[in-house]
Scaffold this motif. Structure first.
Motif, PDB file in Angstrom:
ATOM      1  N   THR A   1       0.903  -1.168   0.205  1.00  0.00           N
ATOM      2  CA  THR A   1      -0.072   0.136  -0.143  1.00  0.00           C
ATOM      3  C   THR A   1       0.872   1.348  -0.101  1.00  0.00           C
ATOM      4  O   THR A   1       1.865   1.324   0.594  1.00  0.00           O
ATOM      5  N   ASP A   2       0.370   2.272  -0.523  1.00  0.00           N
ATOM      6  CA  ASP A   2       1.148   3.579  -0.622  1.00  0.00           C
ATOM      7  C   ASP A   2       0.631   4.399   0.553  1.00  0.00           C
ATOM      8  O   ASP A   2       1.125   5.860   0.324  1.00  0.00           O
ATOM      9  N   THR A   3      -0.210   4.073   1.314  1.00  0.00           N
ATOM     10  CA  THR A   3      -0.706   4.852   2.421  1.00  0.00           C
ATOM     11  C   THR A   3      -0.753   4.640   3.902  1.00  0.00           C
ATOM     12  O   THR A   3      -1.193   3.398   3.821  1.00  0.00           O
ATOM     13  N   LEU A   4      -0.006   5.345   4.660  1.00  0.00           N
ATOM     14  CA  LEU A   4      -0.043   4.935   6.149  1.00  0.00           C
ATOM     15  C   LEU A   4      -1.039   6.081   6.709  1.00  0.00           C
ATOM     16  O   LEU A   4      -0.624   7.279   6.622  1.00  0.00           O
ATOM     17  N   VAL A   5      -2.147   5.623   7.528  1.00  0.00           N
ATOM     18  CA  VAL A   5      -2.856   6.490   8.038  1.00  0.00           C
ATOM     19  C   VAL A   5      -2.291   7.030   9.523  1.00  0.00           C
ATOM     20  O   VAL A   5      -1.817   5.986  10.074  1.00  0.00           O
ATOM     21  N   LEU A   6      -2.333   8.280   9.689  1.00  0.00           N
ATOM     22  CA  LEU A   6      -1.800   8.667  10.947  1.00  0.00           C
ATOM     23  C   LEU A   6      -2.948   9.348  11.924  1.00  0.00           C
ATOM     24  O   LEU A   6      -3.797  10.213  11.712  1.00  0.00           O
ATOM     25  N   VAL A   7      -3.092   8.652  13.149  1.00  0.00           N
ATOM     26  CA  VAL A   7      -3.953   9.329  14.254  1.00  0.00           C
ATOM     27  C   VAL A   7      -2.639   9.948  14.975  1.00  0.00           C
ATOM     28  O   VAL A   7      -1.619   9.429  15.796  1.00  0.00           O
ATOM     29  N   SER A   8      -2.677  11.310  15.189  1.00  0.00           N
ATOM     30  CA  SER A   8      -1.400  11.993  15.463  1.00  0.00           C
ATOM     31  C   SER A   8      -1.175  12.140  17.207  1.00  0.00           C
ATOM     32  O   SER A   8      -0.065  12.252  17.314  1.00  0.00           O
ATOM     33  N   GLY A   9      -2.121  11.715  17.969  1.00  0.00           N
ATOM     34  CA  GLY A   9      -1.993  11.630  19.275  1.00  0.00           C
ATOM     35  C   GLY A   9      -2.647  12.927  20.160  1.00  0.00           C
ATOM     36  O   GLY A   9      -2.740  13.976  19.438  1.00  0.00           O
ATOM     37  N   GLY A  10      -3.207  12.623  21.516  1.00  0.00           N
ATOM     38  CA  GLY A  10      -3.495  13.808  22.097  1.00  0.00           C
ATOM     39  C   GLY A  10      -2.573  14.461  23.094  1.00  0.00           C
ATOM     40  O   GLY A  10      -1.262  14.304  22.650  1.00  0.00           O
ATOM     41  N   LEU A  11      -3.157  14.979  23.987  1.00  0.00           N
ATOM     42  CA  LEU A  11      -2.344  15.834  25.051  1.00  0.00           C
ATOM     43  C   LEU A  11      -1.516  15.074  25.780  1.00  0.00           C
ATOM     44  O   LEU A  11      -2.219  13.914  26.530  1.00  0.00           O
ATOM     45  N   PRO A  12      -0.299  15.206  26.220  1.00  0.00           N
ATOM     46  CA  PRO A  12       0.376  14.589  27.145  1.00  0.00           C
ATOM     47  C   PRO A  12      -0.226  14.636  28.453  1.00  0.00           C
ATOM     48  O   PRO A  12      -0.885  15.580  28.800  1.00  0.00           O
TER      49      PRO A  12
END
Length: 266
Positions: free
Chosen positions: A85-96
């Motif tokens: 696949t040419d696409t990696l989906v990113l869930v960026s992260g919440g507040l530390p």
């Protein structure tokens, strides 16, 4: 994840029988089955892997934690390339923990993308920032709108970083159609995902995505927006729903395909 109760071989077999040409995969079941083995399984069945989910979680402040996140994302890019696949989906992260600094968290996402973008490009993989509904901003994703996602993505070449358009997360945003056009004009729509909005939401809210046609979202309208923006890629259905997971997975997959034809294709 829509039918996570199915094993990967069962999923592949069901897709072939239904005429579903591609599947978006999640890292955990792929790792359990084996990345190379999964790639062969899907390839031999004549299917394509549309995306791999998920990378991301870039917002840690501790240097060791940040380096661990970068290393894990490099592994995710390697896995995506192996799967074809040419696409990696990113869930960026919440507040530390203990932080209230949204701006700082978003800047740390940009710092991570600056490191990972060239690595992804060298492996033929694009990074797709997925904005999540604002209810997830504190613990899962500080990127809540397509505008915010594009503001980050546009710091980098489009063939390195773009966005994921997911109806579940953006249907409420009256600016989203214009942002889809903005993304399309720059070639930054890297995937398009569907899930319906149903209420009441379950405790924890994570597994509240509704089956297509059961909720408030006009799927055909959103399909029209991405097509008008020039998107011609795969359309994924991604449902996190305990009731669906408790049912027979092949039945759920067949129902989902039927709903897609009825509510999206027309």
């Amino acid at each position: 994840m829509t039918v996570k109760q199915l094993s990967l071989p069962e999923l592949v077999d069901a897709c072939v029988r239904l005429g579903v040409p591609g599947v978006g995969l999640w890292r955990e079941p792929v790792q359990s089955y084996g990345v190379e083995a999964t790639a062969k399984l899907v390839r031999d069945a004549g299917l394509t892997v549309t995306t791999l989910c998920r990378g991301g979680f870039f917002t840690a402040i501790d240097p060791a934690e940040r380096e661990q996140a970068l290393a894990d994302n490099r592994r995710a890019i390697d896995e995506a390339a192996t799967l074809g696949t040419d696409t990696l989906v990113l869930v960026s992260g919440g507040l530390p923990a203990g932080s209230r600094d949204l701006h700082g968290a978003r800047e740390r996402i940009a710092d991570a993308l600056a490191e990972l973008g060239p690595y992804a490009e060298s492996h033929g993989v694009r990074l797709a920032i997925e904005p999540l509904h604002p209810m997830y901003a504190s613990d899962r994703c500080v990127v809540s709108t397509l505008a915010q996602a594009l503001d980050l993505a546009e710091r980098f070449p489009a063939h390195q970083v773009g966005v994921a358009v997911d109806t579940y997360h953006i249907w409420w945003d009256d600016r989203a159609p214009d942002q889809i056009a903005r993304a399309g004009a720059a070639g930054r729509i890297h995937t398009f995902q569907l899930a319906d909005w149903t209420t009441p939401l379950p405790e924890g809210v994570l597994n509240g995505r509704g089956q297509i046609g059961d909720g408030s979202i006009d799927m055909r309208e959103w399909k029209g927006y991405v097509e008008a923006a020039g998107y011609t890629g795969p359309i994924e259905v991604e449902l996190f729903n305990e009731r669906l997971w408790a049912r027979d997975g092949r039945e759920v997959l067949a129902e989902t395909a039927e709903r897609f034809v009825s509510y999206v294709v027309g």
